[in-house]
Every structure is written in C-alpha cells, then in structure tokens.
Scaffold this active site. Structure first.
Site, PDB file in Angstrom:
ATOM      1  N   ASP A 163     -10.552   0.044  -2.248  1.00  0.00           N
ATOM      2  CA  ASP A 163     -11.737  -0.903  -3.012  1.00  0.00           C
ATOM      3  C   ASP A 163     -12.871  -0.363  -2.516  1.00  0.00           C
ATOM      4  O   ASP A 163     -13.180   0.232  -1.590  1.00  0.00           O
ATOM      5  CB  ASP A 163     -11.381  -2.243  -2.547  1.00  0.00           C
ATOM      6  CG  ASP A 163     -10.069  -2.922  -3.576  1.00  0.00           C
ATOM      7  OD1 ASP A 163      -9.731  -2.256  -4.578  1.00  0.00           O
ATOM      8  OD2 ASP A 163      -9.317  -3.878  -2.907  1.00  0.00           O
TER       9      ASP A 163
ATOM     10  N   SER B 255      -7.254   8.445 -10.785  1.00  0.00           N
ATOM     11  CA  SER B 255      -7.992   8.223  -9.761  1.00  0.00           C
ATOM     12  C   SER B 255      -9.306   8.861  -9.653  1.00  0.00           C
ATOM     13  O   SER B 255     -10.210   8.683  -9.081  1.00  0.00           O
ATOM     14  CB  SER B 255      -7.361   8.602  -8.292  1.00  0.00           C
ATOM     15  OG  SER B 255      -6.928   9.748  -8.497  1.00  0.00           O
TER      16      SER B 255
ATOM     17  N   ASN C 197       0.746   4.636  -3.036  1.00  0.00           N
ATOM     18  CA  ASN C 197      -0.291   5.689  -2.265  1.00  0.00           C
ATOM     19  C   ASN C 197      -0.294   5.262  -0.964  1.00  0.00           C
ATOM     20  O   ASN C 197      -1.209   5.880  -0.258  1.00  0.00           O
ATOM     21  CB  ASN C 197      -1.729   5.043  -3.137  1.00  0.00           C
ATOM     22  CG  ASN C 197      -1.866   3.419  -2.749  1.00  0.00           C
ATOM     23  OD1 ASN C 197      -0.951   2.640  -2.867  1.00  0.00           O
ATOM     24  ND2 ASN C 197      -3.016   2.932  -2.727  1.00  0.00           N
TER      25      ASN C 197
ATOM     26  N   ASP D  16      -3.207  -1.314   4.450  1.00  0.00           N
ATOM     27  CA  ASP D  16      -3.697  -1.337   3.120  1.00  0.00           C
ATOM     28  C   ASP D  16      -4.026  -2.659   2.829  1.00  0.00           C
ATOM     29  O   ASP D  16      -3.643  -3.706   3.623  1.00  0.00           O
ATOM     30  CB  ASP D  16      -2.498  -0.954   2.043  1.00  0.00           C
ATOM     31  CG  ASP D  16      -3.105  -0.859   0.630  1.00  0.00           C
ATOM     32  OD1 ASP D  16      -4.242  -0.459   0.442  1.00  0.00           O
ATOM     33  OD2 ASP D  16      -2.236  -1.421  -0.234  1.00  0.00           O
ATOM     34  N   LYS D  17      -5.149  -2.900   1.835  1.00  0.00           N
ATOM     35  CA  LYS D  17      -5.477  -4.277   1.548  1.00  0.00           C
ATOM     36  C   LYS D  17      -4.847  -4.955   0.349  1.00  0.00           C
ATOM     37  O   LYS D  17      -4.201  -5.814   0.446  1.00  0.00           O
ATOM     38  CB  LYS D  17      -6.967  -4.273   1.359  1.00  0.00           C
ATOM     39  CG  LYS D  17      -7.731  -5.658   1.124  1.00  0.00           C
ATOM     40  CD  LYS D  17      -8.968  -5.523   0.703  1.00  0.00           C
ATOM     41  CE  LYS D  17      -9.119  -4.861  -0.837  1.00  0.00           C
ATOM     42  NZ  LYS D  17      -8.677  -6.004  -1.907  1.00  0.00           N
ATOM     43  N   THR D  18      -4.919  -4.168  -0.579  1.00  0.00           N
ATOM     44  CA  THR D  18      -4.238  -4.871  -2.104  1.00  0.00           C
ATOM     45  C   THR D  18      -2.808  -4.831  -1.969  1.00  0.00           C
ATOM     46  O   THR D  18      -2.160  -3.894  -2.028  1.00  0.00           O
ATOM     47  CB  THR D  18      -4.760  -3.908  -3.109  1.00  0.00           C
ATOM     48  OG1 THR D  18      -6.226  -3.930  -3.155  1.00  0.00           O
ATOM     49  CG2 THR D  18      -4.224  -4.774  -4.626  1.00  0.00           C
TER      50      THR D  18
END
Length: 1367
Positions: free
Chosen positions: A904, A767, A1038, A600-602
């Site tokens: 994102d 979402s 998530n 994941d990034k965030t």
C-alpha cells in the site's frame, strides 16, 4: 459333478500372456510409438490408429457450419479486430525455414495432433511423463531398503549401527550377541512404522486421485512420442509386478466367467486402476460414451481453421470415460461442468460461441473468485468428436515450469498449397499464439460452463500444480540446530573416554605379576593390543552417552504438541470453520523464541473485506464514515467531534429516504453514506455535476473483470479482487446494477432501464502497470476507454485543461489516504473508430509475439491510455481484524518486534499503523523514500546522521556487534517508514547493517510499496544478519516468498485465498490467534522441549558414567556392572516415559495467566531455557549423581557385609549391580518428576509405571531368566535392610544439592515466574475466577524493582518486567 477346470479360461490366459510378453518385449527395448502406433494406458477399446491424414472433404453442410459467424454485429465491425485476449495472426513461412529454425530447440515443446508434418519427422523424439501422480516415497519393494537408508543418513543411527555390529564380534562383546540389536531395532522399527503410515496415506490419496474418471477422445491418432523414459530395471519391475497381478486376477476369475477373450494387452496394463474403482468396469466404459452435437464455428470470417477443407474425421472417434492417469500428452479430453481439470489443457472449444469459459482456481492458488478463459479462434470449430479427429495442427509451447501466471506458445497449422513462385516449398503456415488465458491448469474446476474440449499439454509431474508442490523449504528449529553441536560435544567426550580407557587398559595390562599370569596366562607383550581392544569395548560400553532415541522422542513430543495446537478451541475460527493447523511439526519450539514478526497488512491486519466509503467526483468530495476514521483520529489526538456518529447516522437515514433508484437487495448494507451525493445524482438543476456523478458510477459498473452468477435467484459477483467487488457493489446500490457479463457483453440496469455494452478489449491490471482498462462500445456505436488505477499512473496520462479538478482530487485523495483508506483514480476517454482499429492492429501483433509478449503488450497499451478525462477518485476501507490492536500490544510487551511489509501507499500504511497501536502521536517517524533520497550515498548519509544525532552511534562494526547481543525492547519513541524504491538501497551490503542498527532503535518499522521479492529479502536480511528467530505472517500469494524465508511461516485463510496458508508452517483464521499461538503454545513448547532434552542428556550421563567409574575398579576390562538387560531396557522402558510426559504436559502457568503476562515470553527470546550453561549444569549434575550412586554402594560393600535371609553373603557383581541400578532408576525418575513445574496425574502415573516396570522385570528375570549369575538376585538383595538403606541414602545424597539450590534461588533470587506463581498461590480461587479475559489483576510483588507498564486502551496490563540480574 461340475468341472473344476475351465479350459476356455486357460486358453484365453495363454493368448493374453503371449500378447503381454510381446508388449513387454517392446517395452523393455524401448520401442518408440510414432505416427499412429499409439501405446498408452487406458481401459478403452482402441481402433486402428495407423490411419493417416484423411483426404476426403467435409460435406457442404459441415463446411458452412465451420465458417458460420458469431453474430451480425461481429460481422459488421469486429471482423478486423478480434478479441484482444484471443488475437491471432497468419504468417507465411517456407518449410525449409520452418525446419531450419526448429531443428534442435530444446526449449520448445512440440505436440502434434493427428499427424506429424513431413518436415518434422527428422526431429528427435520427445518423451513425456504419464498423468499418474505419485507423491509416495516408497513402494512395497523399496520400502525396507530405502527407509533404512534414509534412517541411517542420521549420523546417530549410523553410529549405533556401527556399535551394534561391534557387539557381534566376540572379541569385543563375548555375551548377549542377540540382545544388542534390540534397542536399535526398536528405534528403527518405530520410525519405519511412522514413515509407513504416512506413506500409506499418501498412497491412498494418490490412488483416489489417479483413478478419477474423465472424458477422453478415443478412435483418433495421437501421433506423439508417448510415455516417460524409464530405466530397464524399472521396466523389469513393472513387467514382473503386472504379470503376477494379472495372472492372479485371471485365475481368480477363471471359474466365474466363461473365458478371458476380452482381455487384451491394452486393458491388462491398467487392470489395477480399473479394479480400484468399484464403480468403473470394462463394460461401463464401452457403454458410458458421450455424444457431442456439432456446433458451428464461432471464429471470425478471416480466421484460419485447424480443420482443412480436404480433411475428414474418423467415424470411430468418440469420448469415453477413462481414468485420468491414462491421459497422455496430445490427447483430447472433454471436461464437464463442475469437474476438475485432469491435466494442463489448451482450450480448443467451449459451449459458448465466443469461446469463453470460467474456472475456479481454489485448489490451485486458494482464490475463490472465478476466472475467465478463452478458446483459440483457430480451434473453436473443434466442437464434436468428428471435427476433433479431423483437426491437423501442432503446438509449440514452453517446457514445463512452476510459474502459475505465465505460459506462452503458438498453434501452427498447414494452409493452402501455393505456387512455387510464392513460396520455396509451396506451403503456407498459419500461426495463432496463445497465453495462460487460453490454458486450463490441472487442479482448477470448471464453473458456469457446460463443457470444454482441450488438448493435453502437460501431464503428471510436469503440470503446474505439481511443479509448485514441494517448494516449501525444509525447516529446522533453532534447538535442533544447536543440538547438533551438543551431539558433537558428546561424541568428543565419548571418544575421549574411550581413548582414556584404552590407555589405562594397556597400562594395567603391562603390569607383570604372578596373579595376572596365573589367572589370565597373559604377559605384558599383549598390552598394546589390549589397549586397542579396550577402545572398541569402551565404545560399546559408553554408547548411551550419545542418546540413540533422542530424535525419535523429539518427533513424538512435537507430534503431541502439534495436536494440542490443533485442538485449541480458542484458536478456532467459526466463520471459516478453521482451526489452527500445524503443517510443519518439527518447529513448534521455535514458536517460543520469536523476536521479529514480519506481517502483511491487507488481509492480515485488516479483514480484506472492502467497503466503499468516500469518493471525489468532478472535484467535489462525498461520503461520511465514523468507524476507522473515528478510531484513527482518537489515536492521533486529532480534533474529533463526539457528535459525528449521530450526524453520520442521520445523514444515512436521510439518504435512504431520498434514494429510490437502488437495486440493492438490502439498502441497510450500504456503506457509502452521502445524502449530498444522492441529491446531486437526482438533481435537475446542477446538470454538470449530475452528469459527472452519473458517468462516474457508470464507469464503476463497467471497468472491471467481474463475472456474474445467479445462485438461488440471487445475483452473485465473482471478482478477482475485493476492491473490484466493492466498486461494482456500490454502483449496484445506487442504481447501476451489473446484470450479466456473458459473451463479452455487459448488461447494466441504469435507472430501471437495461443498457448493453460490448466489451472489445480488457487490458488487465499488473503490478508493473498499476492500472487496468476496459474498451467498450455502447449501443450507439461509440467506443469508450475506462481506466482505473493508482493516482501516480493516472495523473500523468490526463489531458490538458483539467488543472482545477486535478488539484482538488489530489487533495481529496491525500485526505482519504490520511484516514487509512485505499485510493484509486477513475478516468475515461472516447476513441475514434479508425484510431481504435489502427491501435488494434498493433495490439494484435503484440499479443501474437512469442517472445517478450508482456512487455510489448504493455508498450502498446500505453499508446491508447493517454489523453484521459479524470472522473474522480475512490476511497475504500479495509477494516481491521478483531482484536488486532490488543494482539499487537501483547506482542510488544512480550518483547517481539513487529515489522509491517505492505504494497500500500505510505500514507495508508501510516494510518493503519495508528489504528492498530503500531504508531502513536508522540513518536518521531523517520521517513526514507526515493523522492527524498535519490541515491545510495544520500540514504547512507541520512541513516548515519540519524544514528549519530538521535542515538549516539557512529555506525561502526563494533557497535553493530554490540547491538547483535542486545535483545532489549527498542525505544517506544521512534519509528521508521520506508518505501520500496528506497528499500532497494538499504538492502545493499553497503547500507544494510546501518539500516538494521537504526531499526533496532525503533519500535515500529513500516515498509511500503514493497514487492514479494523485497518482502523475502527483508526477512532474510534480519534473520541472517541479526541471528534471530523470525516469523512471517500473510494471507495472499504475494506473501508466500517471505513465509517460506522466515524460520516460522504463518498463513491466514482469508479472502485472497489459501496460497499463503498452503505454503505456511501454521495456518490460522485471523491475526489475533497469533498471540495465543506464541505466548501460550510457543512458550510452553519451547520450555517443554528444552526441559525434555536436558532430562535426556542427564539420565544418559548418570547411567554411562556409573559404568565409567566401574572401569577404574576392574582395570578397564570393559565389563558391565549391571545385567545387560538393564542396559538394553534403560532407555526403552525404565526412564523414557517420564521424559516424554514432561515434554508434552509440563507447564509453569496455565494459558490464561500466560496471556495476561506476556512478558514471561522474553525468556525464549533470550534463549534462557536452552543454552550451553543449562546443558553443562545438567551434565555435571549427572556426573556428580553417578559418582554418588557408584560410590555409596562401593563404600558400603568395602566396609560392610550383606547377608541374605538364607545366610548367603551378597558379594557377587550381579548383586552389587542391583544395589547400584535400583537407586539410580529411583534417582533419575524422582529428579525428572521434581524438576517439573507442575505435577499432574499423568506424571505420577508414568513415574509409578517406570519404577514398577523396573521392579517387575527385575523379579521376573531373576527368577526365570536364563542368566545363572543373576538367578534369585532380586529375592536375595531386596530382603535385606541394608539394601533399602543404601537406596534411601543414595537418593538423598544425589538430589540434595540440586533441590537445595532450587530452594535458595526461589527464596533469595526469584525469577519473574517465581514471583508470579507465589502471588497466584496466595490468592483465593474466587479472586482468580473473577479476573477478566484481557486484564490481569496480578500485582507486582515488593521484591521486584521494575515497575508495571501503563495500561493500554484494551485494558491489558503487563505483569512482571524482567530484571537481567535474575535471569
């Protein structure tokens, strides 16, 4: 003399047991408890529950209090528009229709309060579980049989049980019948002790949890069919255990108390729970009651109430402290501030007049922010014991499921009697729907609220928290999966040896000669029977070929390896006080074989700490930043001014000097730097822009769901997301301070003046909607809607005439995204009061829907979120975590491919990719998005053309199978960026293999705008299609699906909570720890486990085949050449410890060298430490050494004589067995010791211990043992010079080939690790100690042809690249 017998106690005991027997009879016959006959657990003094619905009316004072209004403001305007989250409707239905529609719906749960309506009494009874939680696998009664059953599910244990039972038959094993059970018993006992300790710990936690005290309303009627439906056998066990326990309790206390008159059936059944809590007694229950003063009803004037005008409550009703395990569905409980929610509760009332309360869900989903929950309008009147007992209604809700964020139901209450002309049965039914926002889930904690009264909806195993436990799939490491086939091969080899032995035995038995007849009195007629018997005898003889203790040894080694991971201080996060926590101990070796990482990034690559950096207001851009912006521009080779940092600092200084309206407690913490914005905000000349800036920041202070709190005189914001917190904080920093959010009123201090805003509705973010809206009314009575969300959903909803500002804002947002910022749009509109009231009716109806409520609410929300006025856009920075670029560079050098799966925008993900070394300016980026490719065929054509023109592949199956075997690093010149809509195309079976072929040619893959299910689908696609070991890492709820789908799941304990870390196999504090987890511990554990398993098979093969060779010498009669105690202790004492120590402590290089040379990790990706070639090399080595051990002894005894010091010839089979077993034990232990990469003190100690134990046992057993044949054998053989000659010769002949090969390989065909260790040994200690933590000074030896990789920005240098010919 005092009396020894207490006759009063005995009399009371008789009456108590009589009552207990009546209760047990009813319980065993499953008598349902309906309509007032409440039979439930709990240490409370119950009153008569048979009373029905009271007919007396409330007093006039109580009635007036029930109908009191919230405030004058609500009376004037909000009487017709209730809180959107608590909207309700009243409907009129006939009793006939009501009964007809509900007669048999199994999908609906009905919970009745006080009484069951007449029309529902024909419905089948519903049985509910108790609130007692039991996570243990065993009980004291079931532990032995159930644990044995679980252990014998293992085919190896079942096989050895069969072999052990065979040994009990004298025909197959005439001697040592008792000793045959010892090896299997030790294995079973060790495993049982381990399982018992684990289960006992769970039992202690269960007991502590179940005996937690809570407040429960007693003295009222719980009319539901209570208790769970359990079988007769379980009831009988409970009755027996409770009876024995209560009798012992009574007898124990008979001499202390004067009697047991107070012991009743109700408190007997829960005596165990009362005794377990020392602070909880029967007397304390009755004395520790809770008084609740009545508070007026806060519902609107037109709402219905669950308390009828003709109803009256029970004067005996009161709240008392009980154990939480005694709660039942339909009970009414009260939760005080900072107490845990004991079950899933429907909120009836709160201390606040508007029915709001706040809960912390950290223990449920890991999120630390507070969430607001609301009481139902129809139940707000239930604020006292009296009123709760007077309420009469029922609840219809969903059957229990695991979704934490969805729950729909409806509260129904009978209304006034109508005339027959108005209704068929003259009954009016009121309904009020509820959702998850009206429910407190078990595991949450009440905060910022004094108390809450709720109705128990779900208990025990049906609560949401229990439904979500145990969902983590059971994972097995790749070595374990491969080991199953290895065990099967050993089984086949064993059966082949047994069949071979049986055939030869029958052949030998068929030979008729005088010696056989004279000695055995047998002839050839029994040859077939001898062959069959020999098969089973050989099965007993060669059983060690299948290692019985391998699995328990692997569990022990993995447990120790997990402890080392947990204890590593280099992976300890001081800020979070978080070490690396292994939660799945059986997959540690998979950490050394990871080829694909899905991240994941965030919150994973970034800190998830949002900082407001830039914004666009009315088409004008504000803000300067020199942190990530500078880094990105440098990496992308964009024009970068070195003086930018100085300019930003000067601008910040000027801004702080000018800014005088900020309420920030620390102006230095301001992240939004723009002196131009401050000038425009305070300007009196440009009124339009000043007003735009004012309205923009006021919108930031109002459009949110933040909850305010004051701790130690400090204002705290509890936000549901870091983005919201950043927006509210930046508004505070510039003079728009959110002070209070209680009672749906926002108080904001604007330029030193407090302004009050009434929150009418909050349309939450989802979402699907990708936006949230707040409808407020200001002090002038004007209604405003403020909306924030993604630009893709805001721009289509803007009113006409804003083209100029829209185009400018789009350019600014695109620029913000290219700099790596997260962007949002802010818009608003003013709503006419009448339009709002008309919309509110539709909104209430949508919220009242029982089916498809979310879809209807979303559709109605679209109606009012139109004709918006654009205020501007925001840019929020999410900083990278520490050492993320350096860690990614290390992983890339190690041959690990990193894919980023994020929700994102594409532009944001791309720029984060540049900032963390995933992308570089020289890369060719293949972008696949739904805007460019609208159909599956177009995506397929694009991928085929890309493969053909860039890589020369046609996309055939043969090429795909070839790429499956190719584990080489991909080209560093290519990357793929794909969005979520296009990902749906490539996940189809038609395109997936083409997509994977393209991905294998690219260094980086970025998947943007993906959903949690898509993340899991991508992981599953790579794992199953490419047959590789995968790892998924994330920090939010998530990410749970992909964490559970991957072979190894890693969760980061971060701002988004602990949902990911709770579901993961390993929990770490930050992403940079992943490098050490894989490159150090993963590589070590994989190498150690592979070596340990190889040692295990080797030592069992050499021991078993010695027995096999001996069968040729004695015509396969199934006899042992060793004393049987040697066979029994071989795996237990003589050879087990060196193998375990090697699996726990062996290492080729230390941790710092592993981190400096990540390319060493590639051996795990290629599977070079454990494969078929390695397995058969150790098997053949063992077979060869067994032949040497047996052959040398046989040779010297055939051509030579051995005489003891007493002059007695050494020629009996026991003495020859010692001649063979002694060098064999030496050979095995020396082989294990010399094959270790590094000798250490622990290895030497265990080696000496194993050899010492063998000789100690030999001498003791030969001197005092019961075996006559083995008596004095040790003293006879060990005193002969020939014995030691045979031992030394055997050791030399056994070990010479193996170590000759190792020496030749290291000299002429060195591996990378050999070159590295050679170089390390040549260096001085001073040079070694002077090396830095992120750069290695290890140079390439001239023998290696592969060059060093170039230095990275972090100073990391790779060591030796792999040459495939040397692997």
């Amino acid at each position: 003399m005092p009396s020894l017998i207490n006759f009063d106690a005995i009399s009371s005991l008789k009456s108590s047991l009589h009552g207990l027997s009546i209760c047990a009879f009813n319980h065993l016959h499953h008598v349902p408890q309906h309509n007032g006959s409440l039979a439930h657990e709990g240490p409370t003094n119950q009153t008569d529950y048979s009373s029905r619905h009271h007919e007396s009316q409330f007093s006039q004072e109580a009635h007036a209090e029930q109908r009191s209004r919230d405030d004058e403001e609500a009376n004037s305007f909000e009487g017709s528009c209730n809180n959107s989250d608590q909207s309700w409707t009243s409907r009129v239905t006939s009793k006939k229709n009501e009964a007809g529609t509900e007669s048999g719906d199994a999908s609906v749960r009905r919970i009745y309060v006080t009484s069951i309506p007449e029309e529902h009494r024909h419905l089948p009874s519903q049985w509910f579980p108790s609130n007692k939680i039991r996570t243990t696998k065993y009980t004291p009664v079931s532990f032995i049989p159930k644990n044995l059953w679980n252990q014998f599910k293992n085919i190896a244990n079942a096989f050895f049980l069969f072999v052990t039972l065979l040994q009990c038959i004298p025909l197959f094993c005439p001697e040592h019948l008792g000793l045959s059970f010892i090896p299997l018993s030790v294995i079973l006992l060790t495993t049982a002790i381990k399982d018992g300790i684990e289960d006992y710990r769970r039992c202690v936690l269960d007991k502590k949890f179940n005996n937690t005290l809570t407040w429960k309303l007693v003295g009222f009627n719980n009319a539901n069919a209570l208790g769970e439906h359990i079988g007769l056998w379980r009831k009988l066990k409970k009755f027996i255990s409770h009876t024995v326990a209560d009798m012992s309790y009574c007898l124990k206390n008979s001499g202390i108390s004067s009697g047991l008159a107070t012991l009743t059936v109700d408190n007997i059944s829960h005596r165990h729970s009362l005794e377990s809590d020392s602070a909880f007694t029967l007397s304390s229950v009755s004395q520790d009651s809770l008084e609740i003063h009545e508070i007026g009803n806060s519902g609107p004037s037109n709402s219905f109430s669950v308390i009828q005008e003709q109803s009256t409550g029970s004067s005996n009703a009161k709240f008392e402290r009980v154990c939480r395990k005694s709660l039942l569905v339909g009970d009414i409980v009260k939760v005080l501030a900072d107490e845990a929610i004991p079950a899933d509760l429907l909120i009836l009332s709160t201390e606040n007049s508007n029915g709001v309360c706040y809960v912390e869900t950290k223990n449920l989903d890991g999120e630390t922010n507070l969430k607001d929950k609301y009481a139902l309008c129809s139940t707000k009147c239930c604020k006292s014991e009296y009123r709760c007992s007077a309420a009469s209604f029922w609840v219809e809700c969903e059957q229990p499921h695991a979704d934490l964020y969805s729950l729909n139901g409806v509260v129904k209450a009978p209304g006034a009697v109508q005339s027959p002309s108005e209704s068929t049965n003259g009954r009016k039914i009121h309904e009020e729907p509820f959702s998850i926002s009206n429910v407190l889930l078990c595991g949450c904690t009440l905060r910022n609220s004094k108390w809450v009264i709720g109705l128990v909806l779900y208990t025990g195993s049906e609560t949401r928290i229990q439904k979500n436990r145990g969902l983590t799939p059971s994972k097995r490491s790749r070595i374990t999966r491969d080991l199953n086939w290895t065990i099967i091969l050993n089984f086949l080899l064993l059966f082949a040896m047994c069949l071979f032995s049986g055939v030869l035995r029958s052949i030998y038995s068929a030979q008729n000669n005088s010696a056989r007849v004279f000695e055995l009195s047998k002839n050839s007629n029994t040859a077939p029977a001898h062959g069959i018997i020999s098969i089973f005898t050989s099965l007993i003889l060669f059983q060690n070929l299948v290692p019985i203790s391998l699995y328990i040894t692997m569990d022990i080694v993995r447990s120790i390896q997990s402890y080392f991971i947990f204890s590593d201080r280099e992976m300890y996060d001081e800020k979070l006080d978080c070490p690396c926590s292994p939660k799945s101990w059986n997959i540690s070796d998979d950490l050394g074989q990871i080829e694909y990482i899905f991240s994941d990034k965030t919150g994973t690559l970034t800190q998830n700490i949002m900082s407001f950096k830039k914004c666009s207001i009315n088409g004008i851009r504000y803000g300067k930043s020199h942190n990530e912006d500078t880094c990105i521009k440098k990496r992308r080779n964009l024009n970068y001014n070195e003086n930018l940092s100085c300019k930003v600092d000067l601008d910040k200084k000027k801004m702080l000097e000018t800014l005088s309206l900020s309420d920030s407690p620390n102006p230095e913490s301001i992240t939004f730097i723009s002196s131009k914005f401050v000038d425009h905000l305070q300007s009196n000349e440009n009124y339009i822009q000043t007003e735009a800036c004012f309205e923009f920041f006021k919108a930031l202070a109002l459009c949110h769901s933040v909850v305010t709190d004051v701790q130690d005189e400090t204002l705290i914001y509890n936000a549901q997301s870091p983005d919201e917190e950043a927006l509210v904080k930046v508004a505070r920093d510039f003079g728009f301070t959110l002070l209070n959010t209680k009672n749906r009123r926002y108080t904001i201090r604007i330029r030193g003046e407090n302004k009050n805003f009434r929150v009418l509705d909050i349309i939450p973010f989802t979402s699907t909607r990708k936006r949230m809206s707040v409808i407020i009314r200001d002090e002038d009575g004007i209604i405003h809607l403020i909306c924030k969300g993604a630009d893709t959903v805001i721009f289509p909803r803007l009113s006409s005439g804003q083209n100029n500002i829209i185009e400018k804002t789009k350019k600014h947002l695109a620029s913000f995204s290219s700099e790596g910022f997260r962007t949002l749009c802010i818009a608003r509109r003013t709503i006419d009061k009448q339009d709002y009231l008309e919309w509110k009716v539709n909104f209430n109806e949508a919220n009242s829907a029982i089916h498809e409520r979310n879809e209807k609410v979303s559709k109605v929300s679209e109606m009012i979120e139109q004709e918006l006025e654009l205020l501007g856009g925001t840019a929020i920075e999410d900083k990278l975590q520490e050492n993320v670029p350096e860690t990614i560079a290390l992983l890339a050098i190690a041959g690990i491919k990193l894919w980023v799966l994020t929700g994102d925008k594409v532009e944001t993900a791309i720029n984060i990719g540049y900032s963390c070394n995933l992308l570089d300016p020289n890369m060719t980026i293949f972008r696949i998005d739904a805007n460019s490719f609208g159909a599956l065929e177009e995506v397929e054509a694009f991928i085929r053309n890309t493969l053909c023109f860039n890589f020369g592949y046609m996309g055939t199956d043969e090429e795909f199978r070839f790429l499956l075997k190719d584990h080489s690093p991909p080209s560093p010149k290519h990357a793929i960026v794909i969005d979520g809509d296009a990902l749906n195309f490539v996940l189809s079976e038609q395109v997936s293999f083409l997509f994977l072929m393209l991905c294998k040619q690219c260094k980086t893959v970025l998947c943007c705008r993906v959903s949690p299910s898509q993340k899991a689908a991508v992981v599953a696609l790579v794992k199953k299609s490419l047959n590789v070991v995968t790892l998924a890492i994330g920090d939010g709820a998530n990410d749970v699906s992909m964490i559970q789908e991957a072979d190894v799941g890693v969760g980061i304990k971060g701002v988004e909570g602990q949902a990911a870390s709770m579901s993961a196999d390993y929990a770490i504090g930050q992403f940079s720890f992943l490098g050490r987890l894989l490159l150090v511990h993963g590589r070590w554990d994989y190498k150690r486990m592979s070596q340990m398993i190889s040692f295990f098979f080797y030592k069992n093969v050499i021991w078993t085949f010695i027995l096999f060779w001996y069968q040729f010498y004695n015509e396969f009669d199934g006899n042992y050449i060793f004393d049987y105690t040697y066979v029994m202790l071989f795996n237990l004492l003589f050879t087990s410890l060196p193998v375990i120590i090697a699996g726990c402590f062996d290492q080729d290089v230390d941790a710092s060298v592993s981190m400096k040379n990540p390319s060493l990790y590639q051996r795990g990706i290629l599977g070079l430490e454990w494969n078929g070639k390695r397995f058969w090399s150790y098997m053949l080595d063992g077979i060869y050494q067994s032949l040497v051990c047996f052959g040398v002894a046989l040779f010297v005894f055939k051509f030579g004589d051995f005489v003891s010091w007493t002059g007695r010839n050494i020629e009996c089979i026991e003495d020859i067995g010692l001649f063979i077993s002694s060098p064999t034990i030496f050979v095995i232990n020396i082989f294990i010791l010399m094959n270790q990469e590094r000798l250490n003190l622990i290895s030497l100690i265990t080696w000496m211990f194993s050899i010492g134990v063998f000789w100690i046992w030999t001498f003791i057993y030969s001197e005092v043992g019961p075996s006559y044949a083995f008596h004095k054998s040790a003293s006879r053989t060990c005193q002969t010079f020939g014995f030691w000659c045979v031992t030394v010769l055997t050791i030399a002949l056994c070990l010479l080939p193996r170590f000759s090969y190792i020496c030749l390989q290291k000299l002429f065909y060195p591996r990378d690790i050999d070159l590295l260790r050679r170089r390390l040994c040549a260096k001085s200690d001073d040079e070694t100690s002077s090396s830095s933590s992120f750069a290695t000074d290890i140079e390439m030896c001239e023998q290696c042809n592969d060059p060093l990789s170039s230095k990275k920005n972090s100073g990391i240098v790779t060591s030796v690249s792999f040459d495939d010919s040397n692997k």
